[in-house]
Design a protein around this motif. Structure first.
Motif, mmCIF file in Angstrom:
data_model
loop_
_atom_site.group_PDB
_atom_site.id
_atom_site.type_symbol
_atom_site.label_atom_id
_atom_site.label_comp_id
_atom_site.label_asym_id
_atom_site.label_seq_id
_atom_site.Cartn_x
_atom_site.Cartn_y
_atom_site.Cartn_z
ATOM 1 N N HIS A 11 -20.867 4.820 -10.793
ATOM 2 C CA HIS A 11 -20.544 4.429 -9.576
ATOM 3 C C HIS A 11 -20.076 3.033 -9.973
ATOM 4 C CE1 HIS A 11 -22.632 7.181 -6.826
ATOM 5 N NE2 HIS A 11 -23.486 6.850 -7.672
ATOM 6 N N TYR A 12 -20.091 2.495 -11.043
ATOM 7 C CA TYR A 12 -19.408 1.402 -11.691
ATOM 8 C C TYR A 12 -18.819 1.236 -11.779
ATOM 9 C CZ TYR A 12 -18.909 -3.317 -13.610
ATOM 10 O OH TYR A 12 -18.295 -4.962 -13.848
ATOM 11 N N ALA A 13 -17.763 2.053 -13.108
ATOM 12 C CA ALA A 13 -17.002 2.740 -13.506
ATOM 13 C C ALA A 13 -15.817 3.113 -12.536
ATOM 14 C CB ALA A 13 -17.240 3.957 -14.583
ATOM 15 N N ARG A 14 -16.875 3.570 -11.653
ATOM 16 C CA ARG A 14 -14.898 4.571 -10.342
ATOM 17 C C ARG A 14 -14.996 3.461 -9.932
ATOM 18 N NH1 ARG A 14 -17.840 8.410 -8.840
ATOM 19 N NH2 ARG A 14 -19.366 7.472 -7.674
ATOM 20 N N HIS A 15 -15.696 1.919 -9.652
ATOM 21 C CA HIS A 15 -15.417 1.372 -8.575
ATOM 22 C C HIS A 15 -14.939 -0.016 -9.330
ATOM 23 C CE1 HIS A 15 -15.223 -2.744 -6.664
ATOM 24 N NE2 HIS A 15 -16.069 -3.356 -7.225
ATOM 25 N N HIS A 18 -11.161 1.592 -9.278
ATOM 26 C CA HIS A 18 -10.611 1.377 -8.299
ATOM 27 C C HIS A 18 -9.583 -0.079 -8.022
ATOM 28 C CE1 HIS A 18 -9.747 1.788 -4.028
ATOM 29 N NE2 HIS A 18 -10.757 0.618 -4.088
ATOM 30 N N MET A 19 -10.494 -0.840 -8.538
ATOM 31 C CA MET A 19 -10.051 -2.228 -8.496
ATOM 32 C C MET A 19 -8.715 -2.433 -9.667
ATOM 33 S SD MET A 19 -11.748 -2.989 -5.735
ATOM 34 C CE MET A 19 -11.028 -4.352 -5.882
ATOM 35 N N ARG A 20 -8.998 -1.467 -9.879
ATOM 36 C CA ARG A 20 -7.889 -2.028 -11.160
ATOM 37 C C ARG A 20 -6.849 -1.386 -11.057
ATOM 38 N NH1 ARG A 20 -8.906 -0.157 -17.459
ATOM 39 N NH2 ARG A 20 -9.135 -2.494 -17.845
ATOM 40 N N HIS A 21 -6.945 -0.374 -10.148
ATOM 41 C CA HIS A 21 -5.725 0.576 -9.141
ATOM 42 C C HIS A 21 -4.999 -0.423 -8.319
ATOM 43 C CE1 HIS A 21 -2.574 3.170 -8.069
ATOM 44 N NE2 HIS A 21 -3.545 3.213 -6.722
ATOM 45 N N HIS A 22 -5.857 -0.947 -7.234
ATOM 46 C CA HIS A 22 -5.744 -1.746 -6.258
ATOM 47 C C HIS A 22 -4.886 -3.157 -6.515
ATOM 48 C CE1 HIS A 22 -6.097 -4.213 -2.542
ATOM 49 N NE2 HIS A 22 -6.830 -5.451 -3.512
ATOM 50 N N TYR A 23 -5.529 -4.169 -7.935
ATOM 51 C CA TYR A 23 -4.534 -4.952 -7.561
ATOM 52 C C TYR A 23 -3.474 -5.022 -9.125
ATOM 53 C CZ TYR A 23 -8.873 -7.570 -7.142
ATOM 54 O OH TYR A 23 -9.650 -7.749 -5.971
ATOM 55 N N GLN A 45 6.823 -13.609 -14.856
ATOM 56 C CA GLN A 45 6.584 -12.994 -16.122
ATOM 57 C C GLN A 45 4.700 -12.417 -15.883
ATOM 58 O OE1 GLN A 45 6.731 -15.573 -19.596
ATOM 59 N NE2 GLN A 45 5.063 -14.500 -20.261
ATOM 60 N N ALA A 46 5.196 -11.234 -16.128
ATOM 61 C CA ALA A 46 3.932 -10.423 -15.115
ATOM 62 C C ALA A 46 2.776 -10.700 -16.485
ATOM 63 C CB ALA A 46 3.642 -9.242 -15.321
ATOM 64 N N SER A 47 1.522 -10.739 -16.600
ATOM 65 C CA SER A 47 0.636 -10.741 -17.373
ATOM 66 C C SER A 47 -0.217 -9.853 -17.413
ATOM 67 C CB SER A 47 -0.795 -11.539 -17.297
ATOM 68 O OG SER A 47 -1.755 -12.100 -18.553
ATOM 69 N N GLU A 48 -0.892 -8.644 -18.048
ATOM 70 C CA GLU A 48 -1.681 -7.645 -18.145
ATOM 71 C C GLU A 48 -2.994 -7.675 -18.298
ATOM 72 O OE1 GLU A 48 -0.529 -4.082 -18.886
ATOM 73 O OE2 GLU A 48 1.657 -5.677 -18.570
ATOM 74 N N VAL A 49 -3.509 -8.881 -18.178
ATOM 75 C CA VAL A 49 -4.294 -9.312 -17.748
ATOM 76 C C VAL A 49 -4.883 -10.268 -16.820
ATOM 77 C CG1 VAL A 49 -5.382 -8.784 -20.420
ATOM 78 C CG2 VAL A 49 -4.229 -11.701 -19.692
ATOM 79 N N GLY A 50 -5.991 -10.631 -15.870
ATOM 80 C CA GLY A 50 -5.636 -11.490 -15.149
ATOM 81 C C GLY A 50 -5.309 -11.249 -13.854
ATOM 82 N N TYR A 97 -2.955 -13.449 -6.875
ATOM 83 C CA TYR A 97 -2.846 -11.711 -5.560
ATOM 84 C C TYR A 97 -3.882 -11.857 -5.200
ATOM 85 C CZ TYR A 97 -2.159 -9.734 -10.274
ATOM 86 O OH TYR A 97 -2.514 -8.710 -11.219
ATOM 87 N N ALA A 98 -5.029 -11.830 -6.297
ATOM 88 C CA ALA A 98 -6.108 -11.536 -5.746
ATOM 89 C C ALA A 98 -6.944 -11.616 -4.762
ATOM 90 C CB ALA A 98 -7.281 -12.177 -7.300
ATOM 91 N N GLY A 99 -6.733 -12.140 -3.787
ATOM 92 C CA GLY A 99 -6.753 -12.867 -2.280
ATOM 93 C C GLY A 99 -6.031 -12.480 -1.445
ATOM 94 N N THR A 100 -4.986 -11.133 -1.619
ATOM 95 C CA THR A 100 -3.613 -11.334 -1.409
ATOM 96 C C THR A 100 -3.367 -10.525 -0.067
ATOM 97 O OG1 THR A 100 -1.883 -12.653 -2.374
ATOM 98 C CG2 THR A 100 -0.960 -11.590 -1.154
ATOM 99 N N ASN A 101 -3.651 -10.277 0.232
ATOM 100 C CA ASN A 101 -3.471 -9.054 1.944
ATOM 101 C C ASN A 101 -1.974 -7.869 1.169
ATOM 102 O OD1 ASN A 101 -2.472 -6.946 3.490
ATOM 103 N ND2 ASN A 101 -3.602 -7.916 5.125
ATOM 104 N N GLU A 102 -1.100 -7.099 0.471
ATOM 105 C CA GLU A 102 -0.437 -6.674 1.031
ATOM 106 C C GLU A 102 0.897 -6.321 1.783
ATOM 107 O OE1 GLU A 102 0.956 -2.012 -0.849
ATOM 108 O OE2 GLU A 102 -1.030 -2.035 -0.727
ATOM 109 N N GLU A 103 0.168 -6.391 2.706
ATOM 110 C CA GLU A 103 1.212 -6.292 4.214
ATOM 111 C C GLU A 103 1.782 -7.837 4.125
ATOM 112 O OE1 GLU A 103 -2.099 -5.591 4.276
ATOM 113 O OE2 GLU A 103 -0.604 -3.402 4.249
ATOM 114 N N ALA A 104 1.081 -9.013 3.321
ATOM 115 C CA ALA A 104 1.543 -10.419 3.391
ATOM 116 C C ALA A 104 2.347 -10.892 2.598
ATOM 117 C CB ALA A 104 0.507 -11.603 4.034
ATOM 118 N N ILE A 105 2.624 -9.925 1.743
ATOM 119 C CA ILE A 105 3.739 -10.111 0.494
ATOM 120 C C ILE A 105 4.869 -10.333 0.694
ATOM 121 C CG2 ILE A 105 4.075 -9.434 -1.801
ATOM 122 C CD1 ILE A 105 1.220 -9.414 -2.350
ATOM 123 N N PRO A 106 5.112 -9.371 1.302
ATOM 124 C CA PRO A 106 7.245 -9.509 1.450
ATOM 125 C C PRO A 106 7.439 -10.500 2.186
ATOM 126 C CG PRO A 106 6.005 -7.406 1.832
ATOM 127 C CD PRO A 106 5.039 -7.641 1.723
#
Length: 119
Positions: A11-15, A18-23, A45-50, A97-106
């Motif tokens: 369950h933790y690995a699945r979570h 999911h979160m990696r894909h979401h972020y 400049q995007a980072s692969e971490v954080g 962007y961790a606490g950002t709503n996807e719809e609010a970004i544009p």
């Protein structure tokens, strides 16, 4: 024992997957929007971490003023100069962007672009 079962049953690995894909989806959307609306002002400049992006301003542009202008329209970004004891060759903005709503970004990026024209 419940935690052991939670981990052992995957369950933790699945979570985490999911979160990696979401972020990653949020990061990619933010990066596309910044490049589309602020490509002439920010070098993104995007980072692969954080969970942040850095947008570098052209030399001579004040990142603290840029962060202040962003705050006026309700967008919280941090000036990268706040993380350095020495003057940097150019300023930049840190976009979390961790606490950002996807719809609010544009809309948020469009608002940011409008106020950063004052730089």
């Amino acid at each position: 024992m419940a935690l052991c079962d939670f981990l052992h049953e995957g369950h933790y690995a699945r979570h985490l997957r999911h979160m990696r894909h979401h972020y990653q989806k949020l990061r990619d959307l933010l990066q596309r929007e910044l490049q589309a609306h602020l490509g002439g002002l920010l070098e993104v400049q995007a980072s692969e971490v954080g969970m942040h992006l850095v947008g570098w301003l052209p030399p001579g542009k004040d990142d603290r003023r840029a962060a202040s202008l962003a705050a006026q329209v309700g967008i919280q970004v941090l000036p990268i100069s706040a993380y350095s004891l020495e003057p940097l060759p150019r300023g930049g903005l840190v976009f979390g962007y961790a606490g950002t709503n996807e719809e609010a970004i544009p809309g948020g990026v469009k608002n940011l672009a409008a106020v950063l024209e004052q730089l």
